[in-house]
Design a protein around this motif. Structure first.
Motif, PDB file in Angstrom:
ATOM      1  N   TYR A 186      -4.244   7.930   5.294  1.00 31.22           N
ATOM      2  CA  TYR A 186      -4.647   7.638   4.304  1.00 31.22           C
ATOM      3  C   TYR A 186      -3.914   6.213   3.677  1.00 31.22           C
ATOM      4  N   SER A 187      -4.526   5.255   3.133  1.00 32.37           N
ATOM      5  CA  SER A 187      -3.906   4.052   2.867  1.00 32.37           C
ATOM      6  C   SER A 187      -4.540   3.706   1.368  1.00 32.37           C
ATOM      7  N   GLU A 188      -3.496   3.394   0.111  1.00 32.50           N
ATOM      8  CA  GLU A 188      -4.360   3.007  -1.153  1.00 32.50           C
ATOM      9  C   GLU A 188      -3.505   1.927  -1.746  1.00 32.50           C
ATOM     10  N   TRP A 189      -3.998   0.864  -1.985  1.00 30.41           N
ATOM     11  CA  TRP A 189      -3.626  -0.011  -3.028  1.00 30.41           C
ATOM     12  C   TRP A 189      -3.894   0.049  -4.464  1.00 30.41           C
ATOM     13  N   ARG A 190      -3.048   0.761  -5.147  1.00 25.34           N
ATOM     14  CA  ARG A 190      -3.446   1.396  -6.435  1.00 25.34           C
ATOM     15  C   ARG A 190      -4.119   0.250  -7.459  1.00 25.34           C
ATOM     16  N   ARG A 197      -8.123  -0.215  -3.765  1.00 26.18           N
ATOM     17  CA  ARG A 197      -8.451  -0.319  -2.452  1.00 26.18           C
ATOM     18  C   ARG A 197      -8.057   1.001  -1.598  1.00 26.18           C
ATOM     19  N   ARG A 198      -8.897   1.669  -1.122  1.00 30.82           N
ATOM     20  CA  ARG A 198      -8.624   3.104  -0.252  1.00 30.82           C
ATOM     21  C   ARG A 198      -9.274   3.148   0.802  1.00 30.82           C
ATOM     22  N   TYR A 199      -8.652   3.432   1.820  1.00 29.99           N
ATOM     23  CA  TYR A 199      -8.836   3.612   3.345  1.00 29.99           C
ATOM     24  C   TYR A 199      -8.563   4.880   4.045  1.00 29.99           C
ATOM     25  N   TRP A 200      -9.434   5.183   4.701  1.00 24.74           N
ATOM     26  CA  TRP A 200      -9.060   6.639   5.745  1.00 24.74           C
ATOM     27  C   TRP A 200      -9.104   6.293   7.127  1.00 24.74           C
ATOM     28  N   TYR A 223       0.882  -1.412   0.089  1.00 25.84           N
ATOM     29  CA  TYR A 223       0.027   0.046  -0.186  1.00 25.84           C
ATOM     30  C   TYR A 223       0.851   1.215   0.057  1.00 25.84           C
TER      31      TYR A 223
END
Length: 117
Positions: A96-100, A104-107, A32
């Motif tokens: 903030y986390s993102e797996w491009r 997947r996106r999380y806050w 991520y």
């Protein structure tokens, strides 16, 4: 099941320092990209700093030279070291986390940073 839990916020005087932490769970952390955003009431959320899964970093111009983002994959944690804090840094800071590739996106829920004398 995915959680991003921020900590380390608080009240600090101008010129002081804080270190924010974001502990992630429920994700394969090392794949991520991670970032810190901030938002004041009634204003847009802005990207402060980001670090990719490969370790590349970038910062908004207003914090360059003062803030440092880092990550510890063994601890599933991303940090934001904030030095030489200014009153205009006062905001709620969000992890903030993102797996491009996977979309997947999380806050996180946010942590308050207040810079005031």
């Amino acid at each position: 099941q995915v959680q991003l839990v921020e900590s380390g916020g608080g009240l600090v005087q101008p010129g002081g320092s804080l270190r924010l932490s974001c502990a992630a769970s429920g994700i394969i952390f090392n794949i991520y990209d991670m970032a810190w955003y901030r938002q004041a009431p009634g204003k847009q959320r802005e990207l402060v700093a980001a670090i990719t899964s490969g370790g590349s970093t970038n910062y908004v111009d207003s914090v360059k030279g003062r803030f440092t983002i880092s990550r510890d994959n063994a601890k599933n944690t991303v940090y934001l070291q904030m030095d030489s804090l200014k009153p205009e840094d006062t905001d709620v800071y969000y992890c903030y986390s993102e797996w491009r590739r996977g979309g997947r996106r999380y806050w996180g829920q946010g942590t308050q940073v207040t810079v005031s004398s």
